[in-house]
Design a protein around this motif. Structure first.
Motif, PDB file in Angstrom:
ATOM      1  N   ARG A  23     -58.797  -1.122  31.949  1.00  0.00           N
ATOM      2  CA  ARG A  23     -58.747  -1.760  30.578  1.00  0.00           C
ATOM      3  C   ARG A  23     -58.321  -3.342  30.818  1.00  0.00           C
ATOM      4  N   TYR A  24     -58.378  -4.112  29.842  1.00  0.00           N
ATOM      5  CA  TYR A  24     -58.236  -5.432  30.106  1.00  0.00           C
ATOM      6  C   TYR A  24     -56.998  -5.592  30.840  1.00  0.00           C
ATOM      7  N   SER A  25     -57.230  -6.426  32.230  1.00  0.00           N
ATOM      8  CA  SER A  25     -56.051  -6.566  33.011  1.00  0.00           C
ATOM      9  C   SER A  25     -55.833  -8.133  33.533  1.00  0.00           C
ATOM     10  N   ALA A  26     -54.523  -8.429  32.994  1.00  0.00           N
ATOM     11  CA  ALA A  26     -54.109  -9.777  33.535  1.00  0.00           C
ATOM     12  C   ALA A  26     -54.157 -10.126  35.048  1.00  0.00           C
ATOM     13  N   ASN A  27     -53.940  -8.969  35.496  1.00  0.00           N
ATOM     14  CA  ASN A  27     -53.871  -9.194  37.078  1.00  0.00           C
ATOM     15  C   ASN A  27     -55.184  -9.419  37.666  1.00  0.00           C
ATOM     16  N   LEU A  28     -56.172  -8.623  37.191  1.00  0.00           N
ATOM     17  CA  LEU A  28     -57.468  -8.919  37.431  1.00  0.00           C
ATOM     18  C   LEU A  28     -58.035 -10.183  37.289  1.00  0.00           C
ATOM     19  N   VAL A  29     -57.648 -10.909  35.884  1.00  0.00           N
ATOM     20  CA  VAL A  29     -57.944 -12.343  35.885  1.00  0.00           C
ATOM     21  C   VAL A  29     -57.370 -13.118  37.029  1.00  0.00           C
ATOM     22  N   ARG A  30     -56.203 -12.710  37.090  1.00  0.00           N
ATOM     23  CA  ARG A  30     -55.346 -13.675  38.366  1.00  0.00           C
ATOM     24  C   ARG A  30     -56.160 -13.759  39.803  1.00  0.00           C
ATOM     25  N   PHE A  31     -56.523 -12.573  40.041  1.00  0.00           N
ATOM     26  CA  PHE A  31     -57.360 -12.379  41.215  1.00  0.00           C
ATOM     27  C   PHE A  31     -58.658 -12.863  41.371  1.00  0.00           C
ATOM     28  N   ALA A  32     -59.233 -12.944  40.170  1.00  0.00           N
ATOM     29  CA  ALA A  32     -60.597 -13.200  40.156  1.00  0.00           C
ATOM     30  C   ALA A  32     -60.853 -14.712  39.728  1.00  0.00           C
ATOM     31  N   LYS A  33     -60.051 -15.236  39.433  1.00  0.00           N
ATOM     32  CA  LYS A  33     -60.031 -17.024  38.982  1.00  0.00           C
ATOM     33  C   LYS A  33     -61.057 -17.488  40.026  1.00  0.00           C
ATOM     34  N   GLY A  34     -62.142 -18.139  39.453  1.00  0.00           N
ATOM     35  CA  GLY A  34     -62.874 -18.966  40.156  1.00  0.00           C
ATOM     36  C   GLY A  34     -63.827 -18.272  40.966  1.00  0.00           C
ATOM     37  N   ALA A  35     -64.217 -16.950  40.735  1.00  0.00           N
ATOM     38  CA  ALA A  35     -65.185 -16.260  41.686  1.00  0.00           C
ATOM     39  C   ALA A  35     -66.274 -16.580  41.304  1.00  0.00           C
ATOM     40  N   ASP A  36     -67.467 -16.263  42.327  1.00  0.00           N
ATOM     41  CA  ASP A  36     -68.816 -16.713  41.806  1.00  0.00           C
ATOM     42  C   ASP A  36     -69.373 -15.748  40.801  1.00  0.00           C
ATOM     43  N   VAL A  37     -69.023 -14.412  41.128  1.00  0.00           N
ATOM     44  CA  VAL A  37     -69.733 -13.132  40.453  1.00  0.00           C
ATOM     45  C   VAL A  37     -68.801 -12.201  40.047  1.00  0.00           C
ATOM     46  N   ILE A  38     -68.546 -11.763  38.981  1.00  0.00           N
ATOM     47  CA  ILE A  38     -67.734 -10.723  38.741  1.00  0.00           C
ATOM     48  C   ILE A  38     -68.653  -9.354  38.299  1.00  0.00           C
ATOM     49  N   ILE A  39     -68.225  -8.126  38.780  1.00  0.00           N
ATOM     50  CA  ILE A  39     -68.799  -6.951  38.521  1.00  0.00           C
ATOM     51  C   ILE A  39     -67.792  -6.362  37.781  1.00  0.00           C
ATOM     52  N   ARG A  66     -61.588  -8.086  45.657  1.00  0.00           N
ATOM     53  CA  ARG A  66     -62.182  -9.310  45.676  1.00  0.00           C
ATOM     54  C   ARG A  66     -62.597  -9.433  46.979  1.00  0.00           C
ATOM     55  N   ILE A  67     -63.898  -9.919  47.220  1.00  0.00           N
ATOM     56  CA  ILE A  67     -64.721 -10.135  48.625  1.00  0.00           C
ATOM     57  C   ILE A  67     -64.901 -11.474  48.800  1.00  0.00           C
ATOM     58  N   ASP A  68     -64.537 -12.171  49.891  1.00  0.00           N
ATOM     59  CA  ASP A  68     -64.622 -13.434  50.027  1.00  0.00           C
ATOM     60  C   ASP A  68     -65.520 -13.644  51.240  1.00  0.00           C
ATOM     61  N   TYR A  69     -66.509 -14.553  51.356  1.00  0.00           N
ATOM     62  CA  TYR A  69     -67.352 -14.903  52.749  1.00  0.00           C
ATOM     63  C   TYR A  69     -68.059 -16.394  52.669  1.00  0.00           C
ATOM     64  N   ALA A  70     -67.789 -17.134  53.401  1.00  0.00           N
ATOM     65  CA  ALA A  70     -68.218 -18.359  53.375  1.00  0.00           C
ATOM     66  C   ALA A  70     -68.188 -19.212  52.225  1.00  0.00           C
ATOM     67  N   GLY A  71     -67.188 -19.339  51.765  1.00  0.00           N
ATOM     68  CA  GLY A  71     -66.846 -19.915  50.390  1.00  0.00           C
ATOM     69  C   GLY A  71     -67.320 -19.285  49.092  1.00  0.00           C
ATOM     70  N   ARG A  72     -67.984 -18.084  49.478  1.00  0.00           N
ATOM     71  CA  ARG A  72     -68.642 -17.558  48.205  1.00  0.00           C
ATOM     72  C   ARG A  72     -67.566 -16.333  47.954  1.00  0.00           C
ATOM     73  N   SER A  73     -67.413 -15.788  46.633  1.00  0.00           N
ATOM     74  CA  SER A  73     -66.670 -14.543  46.242  1.00  0.00           C
ATOM     75  C   SER A  73     -67.332 -13.892  45.177  1.00  0.00           C
ATOM     76  N   VAL A  74     -67.010 -12.489  45.261  1.00  0.00           N
ATOM     77  CA  VAL A  74     -67.422 -11.581  44.209  1.00  0.00           C
ATOM     78  C   VAL A  74     -66.150 -10.533  43.964  1.00  0.00           C
ATOM     79  N   ILE A  75     -66.006 -10.112  42.643  1.00  0.00           N
ATOM     80  CA  ILE A  75     -65.131  -9.387  42.179  1.00  0.00           C
ATOM     81  C   ILE A  75     -65.548  -8.180  41.883  1.00  0.00           C
ATOM     82  N   LEU A  76     -64.895  -6.964  41.895  1.00  0.00           N
ATOM     83  CA  LEU A  76     -65.313  -5.711  41.486  1.00  0.00           C
ATOM     84  C   LEU A  76     -63.811  -5.152  40.743  1.00  0.00           C
ATOM     85  N   SER A  77     -64.327  -5.225  39.502  1.00  0.00           N
ATOM     86  CA  SER A  77     -63.238  -4.755  38.480  1.00  0.00           C
ATOM     87  C   SER A  77     -62.626  -3.145  38.768  1.00  0.00           C
ATOM     88  N   GLY A  78     -63.474  -2.378  39.450  1.00  0.00           N
ATOM     89  CA  GLY A  78     -63.062  -1.073  39.204  1.00  0.00           C
ATOM     90  C   GLY A  78     -63.066  -0.445  37.845  1.00  0.00           C
TER      91      GLY A  78
END
Ligand code: ZN
Ligand code: ZN
Length: 247
Positions: free
Chosen positions: A122-138, A107-119
């Motif tokens: 498989r489906y990962s609840a931990n990913l969802v936990r860290f990604a919540k509310g991100a602007d963009v998810i890759i 998860r990369i955050d800058y100036a109130g914006r955020s992007v997630i790189l899943s790597g």
């Protein structure tokens, strides 16, 4: 690095060593920083040995900044890993279902914006936990036809390491990004006579679960995250950047 599968690391020596060649490409004069999950440091140490001949011969050339051939490698774990000039990077564990389970997303955050790189995951609840509310998810994705074929068992195994379009839709529905982007798009077939799913099928299978903005990743695709998220595609034929869509 998200993890150390070969499809994610074979380009590293080129980035590292070509970037160091003074007369040509990058002219990097400082050591290359390589951070990744457990095993990254070892891998880079072995690459330094593998390329010792190249480094030694080129080091004798004039005006060579020797530090550019060095590597600073670090093994990292889940947590807050980097901060500079307001950019924050968090690594989080994902589930790539490999025997040595050390695969990360970021998860990369800058100036109130955020992007997630899943790597790769498989489906990962931990990913969802860290990604919540991100602007963009890759997000990575993998799919195969429903029809059984000769390679079904192997394909089922591969699919078990990755996220299906329906599962990705579930991730997007929970994360609620302004834009979801597919990358690392794995389209398999179960038999040589059965075509793999098309991109259109990938999108429609995702949209059964998630009705938000979705983009297919491609080389040189540029995403600008501001109040809105803008996507620019690189038109290779005209070598011009063409704005595709603004959201
Ligand atoms: Zn992988
Ligand atoms: Zn991969």
């Amino acid at each position: 690095m998200t993890h150390l599968h070969s499809d994610h690391v074979v380009g590293i020596p080129d980035v590292w060593l070509t970037g160091w060649i003074p007369a040509a490409y990058g002219r990097r004069a400082t050591p290359l920083e390589v951070w990744g999950p457990a095993g990254t440091k070892d891998m880079m140490a072995h690459l330094e040995k593998a390329f010792a001949w190249d480094i030694q011969t080129r080091s004798k050339e004039k005006n060579k900044a020797e530090d550019g051939a060095k590597v600073n490698a670090q093994d990292i774990e889940e947590g807050f890993i980097y901060e500079q000039d307001g950019i924050k990077v968090i690594a989080f564990q994902v589930n790539h279902a490999t025997f040595i389970d050390s695969a990360l997303g970021y998860r990369i955050d800058y100036a109130g914006r955020s992007v997630i790189l899943s790597g790769d995951t498989r489906y990962s609840a931990n990913l969802v936990r860290f990604a919540k509310g991100a602007d963009v998810i890759i997000q990575e994705v993998a799919a195969a036809p429903d029809k059984p074929g000769k390679s079904s068992a192997l394909v089922r195994q591969i699919l078990g390491f990755h996220t299906s379009p329906e599962e990705a839709g579930r991730v997007f529905k929970q994360v609620k990004p302004k834009l979801a982007v597919y990358s690392h798009i794995v389209l398999l077939t179960t038999d040589a006579t059965i075509p793999p799913p098309t991109v259109a099928e990938l999108i429609s299978r995702t949209q059964k679960v998630y009705d938000g903005a979705l983009e297919m990743g491609e080389d040189l695709l540029t995403i600008t995250i501001g109040d809105k998220v803008a996507v620019t595609k690189f038109a290779s034929s005209s070598k011009k950047k063409v704005p595709e869509a603004i959201r």
